[in-house]
Write an enzyme that holds these catalytic residues in place. Structure first.
Site, PDB file in Angstrom:
ATOM      1  CB  CYS A  33      14.151 -54.712 -93.025  1.00  0.00           C
ATOM      2  SG  CYS A  33      13.205 -53.395 -93.755  1.00  0.00           S
ATOM      3  NE  ARG A  62      15.455 -56.890 -87.438  1.00  0.00           N
ATOM      4  CZ  ARG A  62      16.250 -56.233 -86.629  1.00  0.00           C
ATOM      5  NH1 ARG A  62      16.506 -56.693 -85.440  1.00  0.00           N
ATOM      6  NH2 ARG A  62      16.814 -55.099 -87.005  1.00  0.00           N
ATOM      7  CD1 TRP A 106       7.428 -52.245 -90.646  1.00  0.00           C
ATOM      8  CD2 TRP A 106       8.721 -50.494 -91.136  1.00  0.00           C
ATOM      9  NE1 TRP A 106       6.875 -51.141 -90.071  1.00  0.00           N
ATOM     10  CE2 TRP A 106       7.634 -50.052 -90.347  1.00  0.00           C
ATOM     11  CE3 TRP A 106       9.663 -49.555 -91.554  1.00  0.00           C
ATOM     12  CZ2 TRP A 106       7.468 -48.721 -89.973  1.00  0.00           C
ATOM     13  CZ3 TRP A 106       9.500 -48.225 -91.195  1.00  0.00           C
ATOM     14  CH2 TRP A 106       8.406 -47.823 -90.411  1.00  0.00           C
ATOM     15  CG  ASN A 165      17.696 -54.784 -92.836  1.00  0.00           C
ATOM     16  OD1 ASN A 165      16.919 -55.147 -93.721  1.00  0.00           O
ATOM     17  ND2 ASN A 165      17.961 -55.505 -91.767  1.00  0.00           N
ATOM     18  N   GLY A 166      17.965 -50.372 -93.968  1.00  0.00           N
ATOM     19  CA  GLY A 166      18.498 -49.008 -93.858  1.00  0.00           C
ATOM     20  C   GLY A 166      17.958 -48.141 -94.981  1.00  0.00           C
ATOM     21  CD  GLU A 182       4.695 -48.309 -72.165  1.00  0.00           C
ATOM     22  OE1 GLU A 182       5.009 -47.333 -72.862  1.00  0.00           O
ATOM     23  OE2 GLU A 182       4.862 -49.474 -72.534  1.00  0.00           O
ATOM     24  CE  LYS A 196       3.165 -51.223 -75.090  1.00  0.00           C
ATOM     25  NZ  LYS A 196       4.406 -50.674 -74.743  1.00  0.00           N
ATOM     26  CD  GLU A 249       2.816 -50.472 -78.990  1.00  0.00           C
ATOM     27  OE1 GLU A 249       3.659 -50.355 -79.875  1.00  0.00           O
ATOM     28  OE2 GLU A 249       3.112 -50.533 -77.785  1.00  0.00           O
ATOM     29  CG  HIS A 304      -5.208 -26.811 -68.289  1.00  0.00           C
ATOM     30  ND1 HIS A 304      -5.532 -25.551 -67.845  1.00  0.00           N
ATOM     31  CD2 HIS A 304      -4.683 -27.457 -67.221  1.00  0.00           C
ATOM     32  CE1 HIS A 304      -5.194 -25.434 -66.572  1.00  0.00           C
ATOM     33  NE2 HIS A 304      -4.676 -26.574 -66.166  1.00  0.00           N
ATOM     34  CE  LYS A 306      10.483 -55.833 -79.442  1.00  0.00           C
ATOM     35  NZ  LYS A 306       9.533 -55.242 -78.492  1.00  0.00           N
TER      36      LYS A 306
HETATM   37  C1  F6R Z   1       6.170 -49.565 -78.029  1.00  0.00           C
HETATM   38  C2  F6R Z   1       7.515 -49.805 -78.512  1.00  0.00           C
HETATM   39  C3  F6R Z   1       8.272 -48.677 -79.121  1.00  0.00           C
HETATM   40  C4  F6R Z   1       9.749 -48.754 -78.708  1.00  0.00           C
HETATM   41  C5  F6R Z   1      10.565 -47.686 -79.457  1.00  0.00           C
HETATM   42  C6  F6R Z   1      12.011 -47.691 -79.004  1.00  0.00           C
HETATM   43  O1  F6R Z   1       5.620 -50.701 -77.447  1.00  0.00           O
HETATM   44  O2  F6R Z   1       8.010 -50.904 -78.440  1.00  0.00           O
HETATM   45  O3  F6R Z   1       7.718 -47.451 -78.782  1.00  0.00           O
HETATM   46  O4  F6R Z   1       9.843 -48.561 -77.327  1.00  0.00           O
HETATM   47  O5  F6R Z   1      10.502 -47.933 -80.828  1.00  0.00           O
HETATM   48  O6  F6R Z   1      12.616 -48.920 -79.222  1.00  0.00           O
HETATM   49  P1  F6R Z   1      13.934 -49.351 -78.474  1.00  0.00           P
HETATM   50  O7  F6R Z   1      13.645 -49.433 -77.024  1.00  0.00           O
HETATM   51  O8  F6R Z   1      14.291 -50.673 -79.067  1.00  0.00           O
HETATM   52  O9  F6R Z   1      14.963 -48.302 -78.755  1.00  0.00           O
END
Ligand code: F6R
Length: 608
Positions: A2, A27, A74, A100-101, A481, A485, A488, A504, A603
C-alpha cells in the site's frame, strides 16, 4: 505494501497526488483513491484496479483543491473493490483516512462504535479509524487523531484530512513507514520517498508513536502525549532517473541489467584487495563483540532469505562461526536460543518487511547484537539494527527482487571477509576472495551480453506448466531463488530443491514434460550433481544446465546449456542467478504477464 501520499501547499493537489500514486503503484495496485478538502467540504474519488482507473474517474469528475491525501491499496481486509478502497470516511463524510498496516482490534472497536450509532460502509479495518476520530473530535484534528490512536492495537501509517480543519493533514506512524517531505511553503506526507522525490529531497522520517501536523505554514511532530519533538531533516541522494525505466520495457529488466553497476556500488570503498579484507564503516561494533560471537542467526523473508542461505555457507566456510538461517515469520514466534554472544544478521531490501522487523525486535529483546543488511536508506530496519551495511543497489521498483539479491550476497561476502580475517583467515585466502569479488561486475556484464541466448531458451519453454530447479552446496539456494523468480512473475509452478533430495520424492514428477534447471558450475559438488542430471535424463526429463565450462561429464546428458564465467565456488550464486533472472523475465513476458506488478504481490510486505 500500500502507498500513501498527501500534500498541503499552494498547488493543485489532485494532479500532484495522482502523480505520487503512480510512483507508489509498485507497492500495491488493486484499488486507489484520493480525498481533497476544498474549503467547502471534503470530496473523494476512488476506483478498483490500477491508478489509471482512478485517473479516468478523476478526469470524468475532477477534484479541485490544495490539500489532500491519496492511497494505492494491496488488500488485507476486504476485497479490492471501490468501496474498500481508501480513503475511508466517518458517518458525516467530514473526515478522510488513508492507512497502511493492520488494526488488530478493529472488530472490537467496530462493535463498540456501532453500538454508539456509527454506520460502517466498507469491510476494512481502516474505516474504524475514521469513526474513532469522529467520536473523539472536539477542538482539533490532531487531538482527535491522537485520542483515537491511543485506543488502537496493531500497525499503522496514516494520513488524515477533515473539512472541519481544512488546511491541514495529520499523519501518524506505528510500525508502517511514513515520512514528511519539506518544501518551500508546501509539505508532503508519503509512505515512501519515491512519491515526492520530484518535488523535494528534504525529508523527515517519522518514528513509531509520532504524530505530525502539516499545514502551509510548516509542520510539527509530537508524540502520542502531544509533546513536541525536534526531528532531523535528511537529504535524499538518489535521483528520479534511478526509479524510472531508462529505455527498458520493464523495471525488472532494467534492474537485471544494472547489476554490474550495483555490485560495484556494493563494494565501493569496502574491498581491500592488498589486505584481502573488507572495510565496513557501518559495522561499528567493538572488535570483542565480533570476536566473541559464538553463533550467528540470519533472518529474512523470500529472496532475502535465499541470500541468507548463501551467507550461511560463506560464514561457516571462511569465518567458522555456526550459522542458523531462519524465516523471519517463524523466528519471531519461536523460542529460539539467543544469547548475548549471538549476532543476528537481518537482511531486507525494503527495510520495512513486517515479519523481518518483528524478528529483528525479537532478536534484540533476547539479547542478540543486530546487524542489518538493507537496501533502502533510512528504512525502519536500517534504523533499528545496532549497526549494519547498506547494499547500495539503488531503488528496486520491479516487484521481483533481482539486483537487491546479488547485492545482498556480495554484502554477505564482504561481511564474511571481515569476520574471517579477524578470526584467522590468511591474507592469501582473503586476497583470493577479494580478487574474485572484484571481477564480478565484468563477469556479470559478459552474461548480460548474451541475454538473447536466454531469450531463445525462454521461447522453447514458455508453455511449460511446471519447472524444477536443482542445485547443491552454494547453489541450492540459487535453485530456490530461480524457482521463486519464475513462479512469482510467470505463474508457472516451479520448485527448487537440493539436487540429491530429488530422489526422495520429487523425482516422481519427472517425465518428458518436466524441464529441470540444474545450477551446475564446476565446483566441489559438480561430479555429484552430474549423477543427479543422469537420474533426470533416465526419466526423460529435459535438462537445462547453467554451467561454467565445456564439461565432458555433461556431454550428451543435457538438452540446453548456458555457460557462466568461472569464479570461486562461494561466489558462483552471484553469476548463476543472472541467467535464472533472465529466464524468468523472458518467459513471463512471452506469456503476457505483468512482470513488474505480478498479481497478488506487493513490493514491500508491511503486514504480518
Ligand atoms: C521476491 C521478493 C520477496 C522479498 C521478500 C522480502 O522476488 O522480492 O520474496 O524478497 O518479500 O522483502 P525484503 O527484502 O524487502 O525484506
Amino acid at each position: 505494501m500500500c502507498g500513501i501520499v498527501g500534500y498541503v501547499g499552494p498547488r493543485d493537489a489532485p494532479a500532484l497526488l495522482l502523480e505520487g500514486l503512480k510512483r507508489l503503484e509498485y507497492r500495491g495496485y488493486d484499488s486507489a483513491g484520493v480525498s481533497i478538502t476544498n474549503g467547502g467540504g471534503l470530496e473523494t474519488r476512488k476506483a478498483a484496479g490500477k491508478i489509471s482507473k482512478l485517473e479516468s474517474v478523476m478526469n470524468g469528475s475532477p477534484l479541485h483543491g490544495t490539500v489532500g491525501i491519496g492511497h494505492t491499496r494491496w488488500a488485507t481486509h476486504g476485497a479490492p473493490t471501490e468501496c474498500n478502497a481508501h480513503p475511508h470516511h466517518d458517518c458525516t463524510n467530514t473526515i478522510a483516512v488513508v492507512h497502511n498496516g493492520i488494526i488488530e482490534n478493529a472488530s472490537t472497536l467496530k462493535a463498540q462504535l456501532e453500538a454508539r450509532g456509527h454506520e460502517f460502509r466498507s469491510e476494512t479495518d481502516t474505516e474504524v479509524l475514521a469513526h474513532l476520530i469522529e467520536a473523539e473530535y472536539e477542538d482539533d484534528l490532531e487531538g482527535a487523531v491522537a485520542d483515537a490512536l491511543r485506543q488502537v492495537e496493531g500497525t499503522y501509517g496514516i494520513a488524515v484530512v477533515s473539512s472541519r480543519d481544512p488546511d491541514k493533514i495529520v499523519a501518524a506512524r506505528k510500525g508502517s513507514p511514513l515520512l514528511i517531505g519539506v518544501g518551500e511553503g508546501e509539505y508532503y506526507v508519503a509512505s515512501d520517498a519515491s512519491a515526492i522525490l520530484q518535488y523535494t529531497r528534504q525529508v523527515v522520517y517519522l518514528d513509531d508513536g509520532e504524530v505530525a501536523v502539516l499545514s502551509r505554514n510548516g509542520y510539527q511532530v509530537v508524540d502520542l502525549r502531544e509533546r513536541q519533538l525536534q526531528k532531523p531533516v535528511t537529504k535524499i541522494d538518489w535521483d528520479l532517473e534511478q526509479i524510472e525505466k531508462g529505455g527498458f520495457p520493464h523495471f525488472m529488466l532494467k534492474e537485471i541489467f544494472e547489476q554490474p553497476q550495483t555490485i560495484e556500488n556494493t563494494m565501493r570503498g569496502r574491498l581491500l584487495l592488498e589486505e584481502g579484507d573488507a572495510k565496513l564503516g557501518g559495522i561499528d561494533l567493538p572488535a570483542e563483540k565480533l570476536l566473541e560471537a559464538d553463533q550467528i542467526i540470519i533472518t529474512a523473508c523470500g529472496t532475502s532469505w535465499h541470500a541468507g542461505l548463501i551467507g550461511e555457507q560463506l560464514i561457516e566456510e571462511f569465518a567458522r562461526i555456526p550459522v542458523e538461517v531462519e524465516y523471519a515469520s517463524e523466528f519471531r514466534y519461536r523460542n529460539a536460543v539467543v544469547t548475548p554472544k549471538t549476532l543476528a544478521i537481518v537482511i531486507s531490501q525494503s527495510g520495512e518487511t513486517a515479519d523481518t522487523l518483528a524478528a529483528l525486535r525479537e532478536a534484540k529483546h533476547r539479547g542478540a547484537t543486530t546487524i542489518g543488511i538493507v537496501n533502502v536508506v533510512g528504512s525502519t530496519i536500517a534504523r533499528d539494527t545496532d549497526c549494519g551495511m547498506y547494499t547500495h543497489a539503488g531503488p528496486e521498483i520491479g516487484v521481483a527482487s533481482t539486483k537487491a539479491f546479488t547485492s545482498q550476497v556480495v554484502s554477505l561476502a564482504l561481511l564474511t571477509l571481515k569476520l574471517a580475517r579477524m578470526r584467522g583467515l590468511s591474507v592469501v585466502k582473503g586476497r583470493e576472495i577479494a580478487e574474485a569479488l572484484q571481477k564480478l561486475p565484468g563477469q556479470i556484464k559478459q552474461i548480460l551480453d548474451r541475454a538473447d541466448e536466454i531469450e531463445q531458451l525462454a521461447e522453447e519453454f514458455k508453455r511449460a506448466p511446471n519447472f524444477l530447479y536443482l542445485g547443491r552446496g552454494y547453489n541450492f539456494p540459487t535453485a530456490l531463488e530461480g524457482a521463486l523468480k519464475l513462479k512469482e512473475i510467470s505463474y508457472i509452478h516451479a520448485e527448487g530443491y537440493p539436487a540429491a533430495e530429488m530422489k526422495h520424492g520429487p523425482i516422481a514428477l519427472i517425465d518428458e514434460m518436466m524441464p529441470v534447471v540444474f545450477v551446475a558450475p564446476h565446483d566441489s559438488v559438480f561430479e555429484k550433481l552430474v549423477s543427479n542430471v543422469q537420474e533426470v535424463k533416465a526419466r526423460r526429463g529435459t535438462v537445462i544446465a547453467i554451467t561454467t565450462r565445456d564439461e565432458e561429464a555433461l556431454e550428451g546428458k543435457v538438452d540446453y546449456e548456458f555457460r557462466i564465467p568461472e569464479t570461486i565456488e562461494a561466489l558462483t550464486p552471484v553469476l548463476a542467478a543472472i541467467p535464472l533472472q533472465l529466464l524468468a523475465y523472458y518467459i513471463a513476458v512471452k506469456r503476457g504477464a505483468n512482470v513488474d506488478q505480478p498479481r497478488n504481490l506487493a513490493k514491500s510486505v508491511t503486514v504480518e
